[in-house]
Write an enzyme that holds these catalytic residues in place. Structure first.
Site, PDB file in Angstrom:
ATOM      1  N   LYS A 114      -8.114   3.898   2.405  1.00  0.00           N
ATOM      2  CA  LYS A 114      -7.047   4.886   2.071  1.00  0.00           C
ATOM      3  C   LYS A 114      -7.724   5.601   0.414  1.00  0.00           C
ATOM      4  CE  LYS A 114      -4.534   3.272   5.370  1.00  0.00           C
ATOM      5  NZ  LYS A 114      -5.177   1.949   5.910  1.00  0.00           N
ATOM      6  N   ASN A 131     -17.647  26.870 -22.810  1.00  0.00           N
ATOM      7  CA  ASN A 131     -18.773  26.103 -21.790  1.00  0.00           C
ATOM      8  C   ASN A 131     -18.079  26.231 -20.471  1.00  0.00           C
ATOM      9  OD1 ASN A 131     -19.606  24.748 -24.283  1.00  0.00           O
ATOM     10  ND2 ASN A 131     -18.112  24.054 -24.759  1.00  0.00           N
ATOM     11  N   SER A 189     -15.035  25.059 -27.615  1.00  0.00           N
ATOM     12  CA  SER A 189     -15.322  24.162 -28.606  1.00  0.00           C
ATOM     13  C   SER A 189     -14.516  23.910 -29.427  1.00  0.00           C
ATOM     14  CB  SER A 189     -16.449  24.074 -28.851  1.00  0.00           C
ATOM     15  OG  SER A 189     -16.525  23.276 -29.824  1.00  0.00           O
ATOM     16  N   SER A 215       0.846  -1.444  -0.029  1.00  0.00           N
ATOM     17  CA  SER A 215      -0.242   0.040  -0.039  1.00  0.00           C
ATOM     18  C   SER A 215       1.029   1.492  -0.206  1.00  0.00           C
ATOM     19  CB  SER A 215      -0.521  -0.322   0.972  1.00  0.00           C
ATOM     20  OG  SER A 215      -0.645  -0.526   2.379  1.00  0.00           O
ATOM     21  N   GLN A 240      -7.193  -1.771   4.741  1.00  0.00           N
ATOM     22  CA  GLN A 240      -6.487  -0.922   3.864  1.00  0.00           C
ATOM     23  C   GLN A 240      -6.652  -0.611   2.950  1.00  0.00           C
ATOM     24  OE1 GLN A 240      -2.310  -2.729   4.123  1.00  0.00           O
ATOM     25  NE2 GLN A 240      -2.826  -2.736   1.718  1.00  0.00           N
ATOM     26  N   LYS A 289     -18.221  28.614 -29.498  1.00  0.00           N
ATOM     27  CA  LYS A 289     -19.209  27.772 -27.762  1.00  0.00           C
ATOM     28  C   LYS A 289     -18.131  28.810 -26.238  1.00  0.00           C
ATOM     29  CE  LYS A 289     -21.740  24.813 -26.505  1.00  0.00           C
ATOM     30  NZ  LYS A 289     -21.764  23.477 -26.718  1.00  0.00           N
ATOM     31  N   TYR A 348      -9.649  -5.820  13.863  1.00  0.00           N
ATOM     32  CA  TYR A 348      -8.481  -5.398  12.107  1.00  0.00           C
ATOM     33  C   TYR A 348      -8.744  -6.913  11.468  1.00  0.00           C
ATOM     34  CZ  TYR A 348      -4.817  -3.773   8.866  1.00  0.00           C
ATOM     35  OH  TYR A 348      -4.474  -3.600   8.079  1.00  0.00           O
ATOM     36  N   THR A 386     -39.660  27.221  -8.616  1.00  0.00           N
ATOM     37  CA  THR A 386     -39.350  25.313  -8.352  1.00  0.00           C
ATOM     38  C   THR A 386     -40.438  24.426  -9.867  1.00  0.00           C
ATOM     39  OG1 THR A 386     -42.359  25.435  -8.375  1.00  0.00           O
ATOM     40  CG2 THR A 386     -40.686  26.623  -5.946  1.00  0.00           C
ATOM     41  N   HIS A 387     -39.594  22.942  -9.106  1.00  0.00           N
ATOM     42  CA  HIS A 387     -39.702  22.023 -10.652  1.00  0.00           C
ATOM     43  C   HIS A 387     -38.846  22.603 -11.534  1.00  0.00           C
ATOM     44  CE1 HIS A 387     -43.261  20.690  -8.715  1.00  0.00           C
ATOM     45  NE2 HIS A 387     -43.576  21.563  -8.160  1.00  0.00           N
ATOM     46  N   GLU A 409     -19.374  22.120 -14.778  1.00  0.00           N
ATOM     47  CA  GLU A 409     -19.879  20.838 -14.908  1.00  0.00           C
ATOM     48  C   GLU A 409     -19.012  19.898 -14.007  1.00  0.00           C
ATOM     49  OE1 GLU A 409     -21.263  20.628 -19.053  1.00  0.00           O
ATOM     50  OE2 GLU A 409     -19.214  22.311 -18.916  1.00  0.00           O
ATOM     51  N   ASN A 423      -1.743  -1.718  14.063  1.00  0.00           N
ATOM     52  CA  ASN A 423      -2.860  -1.729  13.920  1.00  0.00           C
ATOM     53  C   ASN A 423      -3.239  -0.626  14.582  1.00  0.00           C
ATOM     54  OD1 ASN A 423      -3.016  -4.265  12.659  1.00  0.00           O
ATOM     55  ND2 ASN A 423      -3.831  -4.921  14.329  1.00  0.00           N
TER      56      ASN A 423
HETATM   57  N1  ARG Z   1      -1.224  -0.555   5.840  1.00  0.00           N
HETATM   58  C1  ARG Z   1      -2.312  -1.519   6.639  1.00  0.00           C
HETATM   59  C2  ARG Z   1      -3.411  -0.626   6.525  1.00  0.00           C
HETATM   60  O1  ARG Z   1      -3.414   0.275   6.139  1.00  0.00           O
HETATM   61  C3  ARG Z   1      -1.658  -1.511   8.083  1.00  0.00           C
HETATM   62  C4  ARG Z   1      -2.140  -2.534   9.207  1.00  0.00           C
HETATM   63  C5  ARG Z   1      -1.054  -3.571   9.045  1.00  0.00           C
HETATM   64  N2  ARG Z   1      -1.443  -4.689   9.694  1.00  0.00           N
HETATM   65  C6  ARG Z   1      -1.609  -5.823   9.747  1.00  0.00           C
HETATM   66  N3  ARG Z   1      -2.091  -6.600  10.537  1.00  0.00           N
HETATM   67  N4  ARG Z   1      -1.745  -6.107   8.541  1.00  0.00           N
HETATM   68  O2  ARG Z   1      -4.561  -1.377   7.200  1.00  0.00           O
END
Ligand code: ARG
Length: 462
Positions: A330, A290, A282, A29, A327, A288, A322, A160-161, A295, A115
């Site tokens: 993110k 735009n 355009s 990651s 993961q 044009k 956990y 409205t509408h 948008e 964790n």
């Molecule tokens: N990269 C992991 C995450 O974003 C970190 C935690 C990993 N923990 C584990 N027990 N493998 O969640």
């Protein structure tokens, strides 16, 4: 990225071989969670300081760790740190580099798991981005209020509408969005309090046998409280769900605001002209212009909504505690935050470059039908029950449509035929600005009321 050492070394003695290349590729990651480096290093510095204070590491070891982490921080900021994809994530990259440089680094992870570490990093990151969001929301509100103030005397039809309904000040329309954004602000500020809780010290799932001082770490990192259940602390991501939800509502508000500007900038409406810098031409049609920025802001709300759905689905079936699924939170969160912050920023700059075409607004609002409700109110004041008054005006509108005579030019004799109470003063109703000045209660678009709201917001946003 440079390969620094065999990945099996990261997992300790149990593993005789590193993961398969495909597995490594699939599970890593660091290509996105590197963005947590600041939070990760701050978290480690606080943890190390506490370890030293409780006597788990010496002052010398702390000094070496601190020096090493600060060095790594500087290298990342300068763009010269070598991220190693075989070291999975941001946490392993930083810790392994530190340990390679100083033996004390091997003591940093005492009483800690990735964790509780990642949960801490994410909370620190979210706290900071909420603060940025709040500032950007305020900027956009200020830009709306500024535009509203500049064109404070312009009246447009309210819809409205998407059918013309009743006249309102253009400022009143913009201030509706300022109110919506204020609720977004308060939703985020409220969510912030639930993010402001430190998970570190929860370990993998069950705390630690080492007498860690969690409150001290919270104090060092600026958390208002520490989590009260170690299982909850490492597995819960509702602070992310809540943030993504608040941002999704905000993105939907921005999308509606964008939609109004798209409509208003059409030739059919012609209420506003968006500055050239915020529009595009355009490749085929030379005439044009735009409203692409508006948008795209409207379009981007789709991915922010999608991110929320992904995050909800991600957490839905997870058993305590956990799970590596987490993961996946993110990229969705980062994307939401980047998208919303970009949208807020660009919309505020665009508003500074918007011109209102007062003549077109005046033309649209001079449609006498917009004051049909006011005529009904006039009849009510003469003692006619509202349902009857509605009927009377409806008949007049029908005659106006059939004869082609505008409602405000309909002869008094016609009105009298529909209802005997009608007299000459009825025809004085058809003055837009007088109609607005009759709207005196709180929240209404009366001239004085709009002025008061503008003043209130100008004071609040100063
Ligand atoms: N990269 C992991 C995450 O974003 C970190 C935690 C990993 N923990 C584990 N027990 N493998 O969640």
């Amino acid at each position: 990225m440079k390969k620094i050492q065999k990945s099996k070394a990261m997992w300790g003695g149990r593993f005789s071989a590193g993961p398969d290349k495909l597995v490594q590729e699939f599970t890593k990651s660091v290509q996105y969670d590197w963005r947590l480096y600041r939070e990760d290093i701050f978290g480690s510095l606080a943890h190390a300081r506490m370890l030293q204070e409780i006597g788990v590491i010496t002052k010398g070891e702390f000094a070496a760790i601190e020096k090493g982490l600060k060095q790594i921080f500087a290298e990342i900021e300068a763009g010269v740190f070598e991220w190693d994809p075989t070291r999975e994530d941001v946490h392993m990259n930083i810790e392994a580099t530190l340990t390679a440089r100083t033996p004390a680094g091997a003591k940093l992870h005492t009483g800690r798991s990735r964790n509780d570490q990642v949960a801490t990093d994410m909370r620190l990151w979210v706290k900071q981005s909420i603060v940025t969001d709040l500032a950007l929301i305020t900027d956009l509100q200020a830009a709306l209020v500024k535009l509203a103030r500049k064109y404070q005397n312009v009246v447009i039809p309210g819809y409205t509408h998407l059918q013309r309904a009743q006249p309102v000040y253009f400022a009143h329309h913009l201030l509706a969005y300022v109110e919506m954004l204020e609720r977004d602000f308060s939703r985020l500020a409220d969510a912030w309090q639930r993010v402001d809780v430190l998970p570190l010290g929860s370990g993998a799932i069950a705390g630690s046998t080492i007498p860690l001082k969690r409150e001290r770490v919270a104090q060092l990192l600026g958390f208002g409280a520490v989590t009260q259940n170690s299982l909850d602390a490492v597995s819960d991501r509702d602070f992310i769900l809540e943030y993504a939800a608040a941002d999704a509502i905000l993105a939907v508000h921005l999308s509606r605001l964008a939609e109004d500007f798209v409509i208003w900038s059409t030739a059919e409406f012609g209420f506003v002209r968006i500055g050239d810098a915020f529009t595009t031409g355009s490749s085929l049609m030379p005439q044009k212009k735009n409203p692409d920025v508006a948008e795209i802001v409207r379009g981007k709300s789709g991915r922010v909504i999608g991110n929320l759905m992904s995050l909800l689905a991600l957490v839905k079936g997870l058993p305590m505690t956990y799970n590596r699924d987490l993961q996946e939170d993110k990229e969705r969160l980062f994307d939401t935050v980047d998208t919303v912050q970009q949208s807020l920023t660009i919309f505020a700059s665009m508003l500074a470059d918007v011109k209102v075409n007062a003549a077109n607004c005046e033309r649209a609002v001079s449609d006498p039908l917009l004051l049909a409700t006011d005529v009904a109110d006039w009849l009510v004041n003469k003692g006619v029950p509202f349902r009857h008054a509605h009927e009377v005006v409806g008949k007049a509108v029908a005659i106006s449509e059939q004869t082609g005579i505008p409602l405000d030019k309909l002869p008094l004799a016609e009105w009298k035929k529909i209802h005997p109470v009608c007299d000459a003063s009825l025809q004085k109703i058809f003055n837009v600005r007088e109609a607005l000045s009759r709207r005196k209660m709180t929240g209404a678009p009366g001239k004085k009321q709009v002025e008061e709201q503008l003043k209130r917001w100008e004071k609040l946003l100063k």
